[in-house]
Write a protein that holds these residues in place. Structure first.
Motif, short mmCIF file in Angstrom:
data_model
loop_
_atom_site.label_atom_id
_atom_site.label_comp_id
_atom_site.label_asym_id
_atom_site.label_seq_id
_atom_site.Cartn_x
_atom_site.Cartn_y
_atom_site.Cartn_z
N THR A 1 31.42 -23.49 25.72
CA THR A 1 32.77 -23.54 25.19
C THR A 1 33.19 -22.23 24.57
OG1 THR A 1 31.97 -24.41 23.10
CG2 THR A 1 32.67 -26.00 24.74
N CYS A 2 32.35 -21.21 24.65
CA CYS A 2 32.76 -19.88 24.20
C CYS A 2 31.86 -18.86 24.87
CB CYS A 2 32.68 -19.75 22.68
SG CYS A 2 31.02 -19.80 22.02
N VAL B 1 27.66 -31.40 24.93
CA VAL B 1 28.83 -32.26 24.67
C VAL B 1 28.56 -33.13 23.45
CG1 VAL B 1 30.25 -34.12 25.58
CG2 VAL B 1 29.52 -32.28 27.09
N HIS B 2 27.38 -33.70 23.40
CA HIS B 2 27.01 -34.63 22.34
C HIS B 2 27.01 -33.94 20.97
CE1 HIS B 2 24.09 -38.21 21.38
NE2 HIS B 2 25.29 -38.37 20.87
N LEU B 3 26.38 -32.77 20.90
CA LEU B 3 26.29 -32.06 19.63
C LEU B 3 27.64 -31.56 19.12
CD1 LEU B 3 23.01 -30.01 20.21
CD2 LEU B 3 23.33 -31.83 18.52
N ASN B 4 28.52 -31.21 20.05
CA ASN B 4 29.79 -30.62 19.66
C ASN B 4 30.95 -31.61 19.59
OD1 ASN B 4 29.41 -27.53 19.46
ND2 ASN B 4 28.33 -28.04 21.34
N HIS B 5 30.77 -32.79 20.20
CA HIS B 5 31.86 -33.77 20.23
C HIS B 5 31.43 -35.17 19.80
CE1 HIS B 5 34.58 -30.91 22.21
NE2 HIS B 5 33.52 -30.54 22.92
N GLY B 6 30.18 -35.32 19.40
CA GLY B 6 29.72 -36.59 18.85
C GLY B 6 29.45 -37.65 19.90
N ASP B 7 29.08 -38.85 19.41
CA ASP B 7 28.77 -39.97 20.30
C ASP B 7 29.96 -40.31 21.19
OD1 ASP B 7 26.19 -40.30 19.24
OD2 ASP B 7 26.92 -41.63 17.66
N SER B 8 31.13 -40.38 20.60
CA SER B 8 32.31 -40.76 21.38
C SER B 8 32.62 -39.72 22.45
CB SER B 8 33.52 -40.94 20.46
OG SER B 8 33.85 -39.73 19.78
N LEU C 1 30.47 -37.78 24.00
CA LEU C 1 29.49 -37.93 25.08
C LEU C 1 29.87 -39.08 26.00
CD1 LEU C 1 26.77 -37.42 26.50
CD2 LEU C 1 25.72 -38.94 24.80
N LEU C 2 30.17 -40.23 25.42
CA LEU C 2 30.49 -41.41 26.22
C LEU C 2 31.78 -41.21 27.01
CD1 LEU C 2 29.53 -44.27 23.73
CD2 LEU C 2 28.14 -43.20 25.53
N GLN C 3 32.75 -40.52 26.41
CA GLN C 3 34.01 -40.27 27.11
C GLN C 3 33.79 -39.37 28.32
OE1 GLN C 3 36.68 -38.70 24.14
NE2 GLN C 3 36.80 -40.66 23.04
N VAL C 4 32.96 -38.35 28.19
CA VAL C 4 32.69 -37.46 29.31
C VAL C 4 31.95 -38.21 30.42
CG1 VAL C 4 31.32 -35.48 30.06
CG2 VAL C 4 32.81 -35.29 28.06
N PHE D 1 25.17 -27.85 13.88
CA PHE D 1 26.11 -28.58 14.73
C PHE D 1 26.85 -29.62 13.89
CE2 PHE D 1 22.82 -27.16 17.71
CZ PHE D 1 23.60 -26.56 18.68
N ASP D 2 28.14 -29.75 14.12
CA ASP D 2 28.97 -30.63 13.31
C ASP D 2 28.48 -32.06 13.31
OD1 ASP D 2 30.59 -28.52 12.66
OD2 ASP D 2 32.09 -28.96 14.20
N HIS D 3 27.96 -32.53 14.46
CA HIS D 3 27.65 -33.96 14.61
C HIS D 3 26.16 -34.28 14.58
CE1 HIS D 3 31.84 -34.98 15.68
NE2 HIS D 3 31.85 -33.81 16.29
N PHE D 4 25.31 -33.26 14.48
CA PHE D 4 23.88 -33.51 14.68
C PHE D 4 23.34 -34.59 13.73
CE2 PHE D 4 19.40 -32.27 13.62
CZ PHE D 4 18.84 -32.71 14.81
N LYS D 5 23.67 -34.52 12.48
CA LYS D 5 23.10 -35.44 11.49
C LYS D 5 23.73 -36.83 11.51
CE LYS D 5 21.69 -31.74 8.34
NZ LYS D 5 21.84 -31.15 6.98
N THR D 6 24.87 -36.97 12.17
CA THR D 6 25.57 -38.26 12.16
C THR D 6 25.50 -38.99 13.50
OG1 THR D 6 27.67 -37.19 12.72
CG2 THR D 6 27.15 -37.48 10.38
N LEU D 7 24.82 -38.41 14.47
CA LEU D 7 24.74 -39.06 15.78
C LEU D 7 23.97 -40.38 15.69
CD1 LEU D 7 23.90 -35.99 18.08
CD2 LEU D 7 26.12 -37.09 17.75
N LYS D 8 24.51 -41.40 16.30
CA LYS D 8 23.84 -42.70 16.35
C LYS D 8 23.09 -42.88 17.67
CE LYS D 8 27.07 -44.99 13.19
NZ LYS D 8 28.03 -46.12 13.01
#
Length: 251
Positions: free
Chosen positions: A3-4, A156-163, A165-168, A204-211
């Motif tokens: 993404t960059c 995708v998962h680390l940068n956009h979270g669980d949702s 990943l599933l959306q992609v 990563f923004d979502h790493f610690k909150t991923l379910k």
């Protein structure tokens, strides 16, 4: 998936796989060459899936193609050089690769040995899907016949979270007849986060909150089968990096 862009002088990230926050490594295929996957995939895959007969054009999509080396190698592997000219005129195979990093896409375009059959575009699958639909419309197809999603899901998962990943996964399933998936295992997530911290960067923004954790490939399979109308039809084993190559088919 990237993404960059990465500076060519960022030696730490080039030499430390997993340190780039979006997976857009400048020399990715020097430490994970195409052969690591191709050795597991039969060269007759397209024929085995029924795409040699009855299709004027077979479309392949490569998600997060980086600088295109795997895209080109995959194309050559599946569309064998031994196919005679008469057969190739009847059976056309086109591959579209995309990545978020425009510098990597430029490299892919410049080094593309088959511009009539292989093309590369910059694209963010989490935001823009119009270009993919335009490509399908241009070729008169409703789906890509084979979608490659190799070592992309973690970024995708680390940068956009669980949702995210599933959306992609849902999006790729909606535009693909077959989906070849290589999901990074959870230990790769930990390594990516550790190496990012080692470089003094923010986590990563979502790493610690991923379910969705543990066996990510199994979570992906469950989502594709329960919610996306796909079924797992074959496992090609694991790569040298212990990542499963799973082939799904639209029901």
């Amino acid at each position: 998936m990237a993404t960059c862009s990465i500076s060519s002088g960022d030696i730490d990230e080039i030499n430390d796989p997993g340190a780039a926050p979006y997976g857009n490594f400048i020399n990715y295929y020097t430490f994970n060459p195409p052969e690591n996957r191709l050795s597991l995939i039969p060269a007759t895959l397209l024929q085995d899936l029924g795409y040699r007969d009855g299709h004027q054009t077979t479309l392949i999509l490569d998600v997060g193609c980086n600088s295109g080396e795997l895209s080109v190698a995959f194309y050559k592997h599946l569309v064998q050089e031994s196919v005679c000219q008469e057969e190739s005129d009847k059976w056309k195979v086109n591959l579209l690769g995309f990545d978020l990093d425009e510098i990597l896409i430029q490299r892919a375009q410049q080094n593309n040995p088959r511009p009539r059959s292989i093309s590369f575009i910059p694209l963010d699958i989490t935001k823009d899907n119009d270009q993919l639909q335009d490509y399908l419309d241009h070729h008169g197809c409703s789906h890509f016949h084979l979608c490659l999603c190799l070592a992309v899901t973690m970024w995708v998962h680390l940068n956009h979270g669980d949702s995210g990943l599933l959306q992609v996964l849902s999006r790729l399933a909606s535009i693909s007849q077959h989906l070849l998936l290589e999901a990074q295992p959870w230990k790769c997530y930990r390594s990516a986060a550790r190496r990012l911290r080692k470089l003094g960067r923010s986590d990563f923004d979502h790493f610690k909150t991923l379910k969705i954790r543990g066996d990510v490939a199994e979570h992906a399979r469950e989502h594709l089968e329960r919610n996306c109308g796909m079924e797992l039809i074959r496992s090609f084993g694991s790569t040298t990096w212990e990542r499963k190559l799973l082939l799904f088919k639209r029901r």
